[in-house]
Design a protein around this motif. Structure first.
Motif, PDB file in Angstrom:
ATOM      1  N   LEU A 258       1.256  -1.166   0.344  1.00  0.00           N
ATOM      2  CA  LEU A 258       0.420   0.316  -0.299  1.00  0.00           C
ATOM      3  C   LEU A 258       0.842   0.968   0.182  1.00  0.00           C
ATOM      4  O   LEU A 258       0.223   2.431  -0.500  1.00  0.00           O
ATOM      5  N   ASN A 259       2.116   1.064   1.151  1.00  0.00           N
ATOM      6  CA  ASN A 259       3.056   2.546   1.467  1.00  0.00           C
ATOM      7  C   ASN A 259       3.076   2.676  -0.462  1.00  0.00           C
ATOM      8  O   ASN A 259       3.293   4.166  -1.073  1.00  0.00           O
ATOM      9  N   GLU A 260       3.424   1.611  -1.107  1.00  0.00           N
ATOM     10  CA  GLU A 260       4.510   1.490  -2.745  1.00  0.00           C
ATOM     11  C   GLU A 260       3.292   3.032  -3.778  1.00  0.00           C
ATOM     12  O   GLU A 260       3.055   3.468  -4.657  1.00  0.00           O
ATOM     13  N   MET A 261       2.272   1.944  -3.415  1.00  0.00           N
ATOM     14  CA  MET A 261       1.096   2.482  -3.850  1.00  0.00           C
ATOM     15  C   MET A 261       0.563   3.690  -3.749  1.00  0.00           C
ATOM     16  O   MET A 261       0.308   4.697  -4.421  1.00  0.00           O
ATOM     17  N   VAL A 262       0.731   4.441  -2.934  1.00  0.00           N
ATOM     18  CA  VAL A 262       0.316   5.361  -2.513  1.00  0.00           C
ATOM     19  C   VAL A 262       1.476   6.416  -2.785  1.00  0.00           C
ATOM     20  O   VAL A 262       0.917   7.483  -3.401  1.00  0.00           O
ATOM     21  N   LEU A 263       2.586   6.560  -2.668  1.00  0.00           N
ATOM     22  CA  LEU A 263       3.667   6.701  -3.493  1.00  0.00           C
ATOM     23  C   LEU A 263       3.489   7.260  -4.755  1.00  0.00           C
ATOM     24  O   LEU A 263       4.257   8.256  -5.367  1.00  0.00           O
ATOM     25  N   VAL A 264       3.271   6.299  -5.720  1.00  0.00           N
ATOM     26  CA  VAL A 264       2.842   6.713  -6.894  1.00  0.00           C
ATOM     27  C   VAL A 264       1.697   6.975  -7.765  1.00  0.00           C
ATOM     28  O   VAL A 264       2.044   8.285  -8.102  1.00  0.00           O
ATOM     29  N   ILE A 265       0.684   7.490  -6.221  1.00  0.00           N
ATOM     30  CA  ILE A 265      -0.030   8.211  -6.803  1.00  0.00           C
ATOM     31  C   ILE A 265      -0.004   9.715  -6.532  1.00  0.00           C
ATOM     32  O   ILE A 265      -0.479  10.784  -7.062  1.00  0.00           O
ATOM     33  N   VAL A 266       1.281  10.255  -5.215  1.00  0.00           N
ATOM     34  CA  VAL A 266       1.570  11.027  -5.133  1.00  0.00           C
ATOM     35  C   VAL A 266       2.536  11.518  -5.799  1.00  0.00           C
ATOM     36  O   VAL A 266       1.915  12.619  -6.749  1.00  0.00           O
ATOM     37  N   ALA A 267       3.271  10.992  -6.452  1.00  0.00           N
ATOM     38  CA  ALA A 267       4.136  11.567  -7.889  1.00  0.00           C
ATOM     39  C   ALA A 267       3.074  12.034  -9.017  1.00  0.00           C
ATOM     40  O   ALA A 267       3.930  12.514  -9.265  1.00  0.00           O
ATOM     41  N   TYR A 268       2.357  10.891  -9.278  1.00  0.00           N
ATOM     42  CA  TYR A 268       1.854  11.288 -10.518  1.00  0.00           C
ATOM     43  C   TYR A 268       1.036  12.799 -10.081  1.00  0.00           C
ATOM     44  O   TYR A 268       0.427  13.042 -11.060  1.00  0.00           O
ATOM     45  N   VAL A 269       0.203  12.831  -9.339  1.00  0.00           N
ATOM     46  CA  VAL A 269      -0.550  13.656  -9.307  1.00  0.00           C
ATOM     47  C   VAL A 269       0.057  15.436  -9.201  1.00  0.00           C
ATOM     48  O   VAL A 269      -0.292  16.134  -9.693  1.00  0.00           O
ATOM     49  N   ILE A 270       1.373  15.449  -8.506  1.00  0.00           N
ATOM     50  CA  ILE A 270       2.103  16.541  -8.551  1.00  0.00           C
ATOM     51  C   ILE A 270       2.437  16.702 -10.154  1.00  0.00           C
ATOM     52  O   ILE A 270       2.292  18.151 -10.105  1.00  0.00           O
ATOM     53  N   ALA A 271       2.711  15.765  -9.537  1.00  0.00           N
ATOM     54  CA  ALA A 271       3.634  15.982 -11.951  1.00  0.00           C
ATOM     55  C   ALA A 271       2.299  16.119 -12.634  1.00  0.00           C
ATOM     56  O   ALA A 271       2.665  17.348 -13.881  1.00  0.00           O
ATOM     57  N   ASN A 272       1.200  15.375 -12.757  1.00  0.00           N
ATOM     58  CA  ASN A 272      -0.079  15.953 -13.657  1.00  0.00           C
ATOM     59  C   ASN A 272      -0.824  17.327 -13.227  1.00  0.00           C
ATOM     60  O   ASN A 272      -1.185  18.346 -14.170  1.00  0.00           O
ATOM     61  N   VAL A 273      -0.783  17.435 -11.865  1.00  0.00           N
ATOM     62  CA  VAL A 273      -0.068  18.773 -11.445  1.00  0.00           C
ATOM     63  C   VAL A 273       0.286  20.347 -12.204  1.00  0.00           C
ATOM     64  O   VAL A 273      -0.166  21.237 -12.563  1.00  0.00           O
TER      65      VAL A 273
END
Length: 357
Positions: A258-273
């Motif tokens: 779960l922690n790795e998935m959260v990191l991926v989501i956060v990284a994608y959201v930051i890059a997308n924003v």
């Protein structure tokens, strides 16, 4: 007030019927229509190169050969990358079957401890399958690869369009006085499509590079594959970010928890924003000229007609339809304002009000 000879309701019904006939007809020949539209859009994208060669006095064969070679190299590069990554994707899913079963078992045990019944768990497991998410990504890549499998047809179309481009430009310029509205609409379509493609590609590459770096640092397998998927999904309006995010996020969950998935989501959201929400609108401006509703409707319609390639080319296809059916008719300015959500603004020195959206 003089009444129209034909009731407006009948005109609307006939127009809808005609549109449905055209769309279903295109769907039947999607294997030909898709490569044709792709070739047209690519030739429009590299037309500034031909214009620059014309201005510097290059021979006509150079004006044809250079844009054609650029497109061939881009297509061959994309076909190679997509073929390799799609093969890796097909080999990836079975390797995580055991981890997925263990994850489900651990989640079931945790839920039972907190009072969730087995029946509720069975329904939740049936509705949540990361394999389906990977299948969606594989279907998108497979649809694009299916188009690239007809590379010979695409190359022939590209060569023919590059050869005809100089003559087509002269014909359009010669028709400015006779069919000014149509010529202006087609020119506006070419400019908006070119700007949309160039800006979207530049920011798509930046977004893909950021995603690849983040996935590599986090340790998600096949970061290059997910970067390619992010670049392709960047052309899909509204839902492209979700399509690019779900497969690597699910893979991160299976690979590292779960922690790795959260990191991926956060990284994608930051890059997308940063790239899509803050920078892209400033550079893209009003190149699209479609409301959010019309953009989403375009995605649905062209995906239905041309498949995955229709989703990627939804914006250029809608701009072409808008140019032919609305922008070329000065009396349809209200329709252009309606689908772009911009009021009609009068032009100085013109009795008719036309929208440049």
């Amino acid at each position: 007030m003089r009444q129209p000879l034909v009731p407006r309701a009948l005109i609307v019904l006939v127009g809808i019927a005609g549109a449905l006939i055209v769309l279903f007809g295109l769907r039947e020949v999607a294997s030909l229509a898709g490569p044709f539209v792709l070739a047209l859009v690519l030739v429009i994208a590299v037309s500034p190169v031909r214009g620059w060669l014309l201005r510097v006095g290059a021979p006509q064969w150079v004006q044809v050969a250079v844009p054609f070679l650029i497109l061939v190299l881009v297509l061959l590069g994309m076909a190679g990358v997509l073929s390799v990554t799609a093969l890796q994707l097909s080999e990836l899913a079975p390797a995580y079957a055991g981890r997925f079963e263990k994850l489900i078992a651990d989640g079931r045990a945790f839920a039972i401890e907190h009072g969730v019944s087995n029946e509720q768990l069975d329904r939740a497991v049936a509705s949540f399958d990361p394999g389906r998410v990977i299948e969606i990504a594989q279907s998108l890549l497979g649809g694009v690869i299916g188009v690239f499998s007809a590379l010979f047809l695409i190359f022939v179309l590209l060569l023919a369009m590059c050869l005809d481009a100089p003559a087509t430009s002269r014909v359009l310029r010669s028709g400015e006085g006779r069919s000014a509205a149509l010529v202006e609409a087609l020119g506006r379509f070419a400019r908006k499509t070119r700007r949309y493609l160039i800006v979207s590609t530049v920011f798509g590459v930046i977004n893909a590079i950021l995603n690849v770096i983040a996935l590599y640092l986090i340790g998600v397998p096949l970061p290059l594959l997910w970067g390619v998927l992010a670049l392709i999904a960047n052309y899909i309006p509204n839902i492209g970010f979700v399509i690019a995010l779900l497969p690597p996020a699910m893979l991160a969950l299976l690979d590292g928890g779960l922690n790795e998935m959260v990191l991926v989501i956060v990284a994608y959201v930051i890059a997308n924003v940063v790239t899509q929400s803050l920078l892209l609108p400033k550079f893209l401006g009003d190149a699209v000229g479609l409301s959010t509703t019309m953009t989403f409707l375009s995605l649905i319609v062209w995906t239905f007609v041309l498949g995955p390639l229709g989703a990627i080319l939804a914006i250029p296809l809608s701009l072409l339809a808008k140019a032919l059916l609305i922008d070329s008719d000065p009396s349809a300015a209200w329709a252009g304002a309606l689908i772009s959500n911009r009021p009609i603004t009068p032009r100085a020195g013109s009795a008719s009000h036309r929208s440049d959206a």
